[in-house]
Design a protein around this motif. Structure first.
Motif, PDB file in Angstrom:
ATOM      1  N   GLN A   1       0.802  -1.218   0.000  1.00 53.10           N
ATOM      2  CA  GLN A   1       0.000   0.000   0.000  1.00 53.10           C
ATOM      3  C   GLN A   1       0.837   1.272   0.000  1.00 53.10           C
ATOM      4  OE1 GLN A   1       0.545  -2.066   2.542  1.00 53.10           O
ATOM      5  NE2 GLN A   1      -0.207  -1.310   4.524  1.00 53.10           N
ATOM      6  N   TYR A   2       2.103   1.160   0.390  1.00 51.13           N
ATOM      7  CA  TYR A   2       2.971   2.334   0.445  1.00 51.13           C
ATOM      8  C   TYR A   2       4.195   2.145  -0.439  1.00 51.13           C
ATOM      9  CZ  TYR A   2       0.063   3.128   4.571  1.00 51.13           C
ATOM     10  OH  TYR A   2      -1.008   3.296   5.424  1.00 51.13           O
ATOM     11  N   ASP A   3       4.013   1.524  -1.588  1.00 49.07           N
ATOM     12  CA  ASP A   3       5.134   1.245  -2.480  1.00 49.07           C
ATOM     13  C   ASP A   3       5.431   2.375  -3.454  1.00 49.07           C
ATOM     14  OD1 ASP A   3       5.770  -1.131  -1.346  1.00 49.07           O
ATOM     15  OD2 ASP A   3       4.990  -2.404  -2.958  1.00 49.07           O
ATOM     16  N   ASN A   4       4.747   3.512  -3.317  1.00 45.96           N
ATOM     17  CA  ASN A   4       5.042   4.656  -4.172  1.00 45.96           C
ATOM     18  C   ASN A   4       6.100   5.545  -3.517  1.00 45.96           C
ATOM     19  OD1 ASN A   4       2.944   5.165  -2.219  1.00 45.96           O
ATOM     20  ND2 ASN A   4       2.692   7.206  -3.146  1.00 45.96           N
ATOM     21  N   THR A   5       6.961   6.106  -4.325  1.00 47.01           N
ATOM     22  CA  THR A   5       7.964   7.054  -3.846  1.00 47.01           C
ATOM     23  C   THR A   5       7.285   8.384  -3.559  1.00 47.01           C
ATOM     24  OG1 THR A   5       9.715   6.005  -5.135  1.00 47.01           O
ATOM     25  CG2 THR A   5      10.080   8.293  -4.455  1.00 47.01           C
ATOM     26  N   ILE A   6       7.476   8.911  -2.342  1.00 45.50           N
ATOM     27  CA  ILE A   6       6.836  10.164  -1.969  1.00 45.50           C
ATOM     28  C   ILE A   6       7.797  11.036  -1.164  1.00 45.50           C
ATOM     29  CG2 ILE A   6       4.516   9.161  -1.889  1.00 45.50           C
ATOM     30  CD1 ILE A   6       4.737   9.341   1.204  1.00 45.50           C
TER      31      ILE A   6
ATOM     32  N   GLN B   1      11.269   1.135  -3.402  1.00 39.59           N
ATOM     33  CA  GLN B   1      11.819   0.100  -4.269  1.00 39.59           C
ATOM     34  C   GLN B   1      13.057  -0.531  -3.629  1.00 39.59           C
ATOM     35  OE1 GLN B   1      10.998   3.256  -5.385  1.00 39.59           O
ATOM     36  NE2 GLN B   1       9.020   2.534  -6.212  1.00 39.59           N
TER      37      GLN B   1
END
Length: 338
Positions: A157-162, A214
């Motif tokens: 659920q939190y695999d996006n780069t932010i 990643q």
């Protein structure tokens, strides 16, 4: 090709070095590995000399704590990037490459962290950083994947780069010149929240910080100070007050500091009601130590680096109210202001 130095601060951590250095060496893609020893009294250094003579050792003559230890060691390290890595972290194949690639492609970012998962429960986020750190309006820290003691299961659920407000000192990649330019870690913190203070100063210079999921690592946690230690409670509450004194804009500090002190005392009461009298005492010791020994010095430090960055990067108004009164236990449940 940019140079990268992975620097592990060691204090009586032979067992962790035995357990985790081999995987670090196995997954080495050309970076330098350095052990900075904080005047250990065990046989950590003998173990390294006998089993890993290729690793560079920086010997410090006394235990300077997490903050001071890194400051003293990194003055002796020439590299484009530093990675501050806890001794109780297991890295994964290609763990470093996504972070390096991100920072090389985004020159306005000073630092980043990987996704940090629990070593003993590897489908769960780990307390110290999870998938990126944030602060609420009163300076209380929380993470994507961890709010107070509630840890989420990693389901991607939190695999996006932010963008994040702070990167974890358990595993932080930072541009070396930015580290020194910002003044390094505040040695008065000794341990706990010193990386948040550094990240706040980085934001004050208009640089950004990111979580790059990643890349992932596994963290044991509580490696040098037990998670249930009253000493850890003392450091967290004392340093939390120093954090806001040093960095909050003055107009906000006038009303937020009294409110923060009130909430800290309510936290102490909760410790007492939960049957943890030593932690109750630790909170009050932290408050009094801050008032009597730290507050004036922290106020003076406000002039040493730019201040005035409001804590407005993806925060709830009060994580305390959201968590305890509204039952919002997950990062995705928080009300995020526009």
């Amino acid at each position: 090709m940019p140079s990268v130095a992975v620097v592990i601060l060691n204090y009586n951590g032979k067992a962790y070095l035995q357990q985790f250095v081999p995987s670090l060496i196995a997954h080495n893609s050309g970076y330098e590995i350095i052990i900075a020893d904080n005047a250990s009294t065990d046989d950590s250094l003998d173990f390294l000399a006998q089993n890993h003579p290729e690793i560079r050792i920086i010997r410090l003559l006394e235990n300077h704590g997490f903050a001071g230890g890194y400051n003293h060691a990194l003055k002796q390290v020439k590299s484009d990037y530093y990675i501050l890595l806890n001794s109780d972290v297991e890295v994964t194949p290609s763990w470093l490459d996504p972070m390096l690639d991100f920072l090389e492609r985004h020159q306005n970012y000073a630092a980043c962290q990987p996704k940090i998962l629990a070593y003993h429960n590897q489908d769960t986020f780990e307390y110290s950083g999870a998938a990126g750190g944030f602060l609420d309006a009163l300076g209380y820290p929380y993470c994507r994947g961890r709010i107070f003691q509630d840890l989420e299961v990693d389901k991607g659920q939190y695999d996006n780069t932010i963008d994040i407000f702070w990167a974890s000192g358990a595993c932080m990649m930072i541009r070396a010149h930015i580290y020194h330019q910002a003044g390094g870690l505040d040695q008065d913190f000794f341990a706990h929240m010193e990386e948040i203070d550094l990240c706040w100063r980085i934001h004050s210079s208009s640089q950004k910080i990111a979580c790059v999921p990643q890349s992932s690592v596994y963290h044991v946690g509580g490696g040098t100070l037990a998670a249930v230690s009253p000493r850890k409670t003392f450091l967290n509450f004392r340093n939390g007050l120093s954090l806001i004194i040093k960095n909050l804009p003055g107009t906000q500090l006038l009303w937020k500091l009294p409110l923060r002190l009130l909430l800290d005392q309510l936290a102490a009461l909760k410790f007492l009601l939960d049957g943890k009298p030593k932690h109750f005492l630790a909170v009050y010791q932290a408050i009094w130590h801050f008032v009597l020994n730290r507050m004036v010095g922290d106020i003076r430090k406000r002039g040493q680096s730019p201040v005035g960055v409001s804590v407005n990067l993806r925060h709830s108004k009060s994580i305390v109210l959201d968590y305890f009164l509204k039952g919002r236990k997950k990062f995705s449940d928080l009300v995020v202001p526009k």
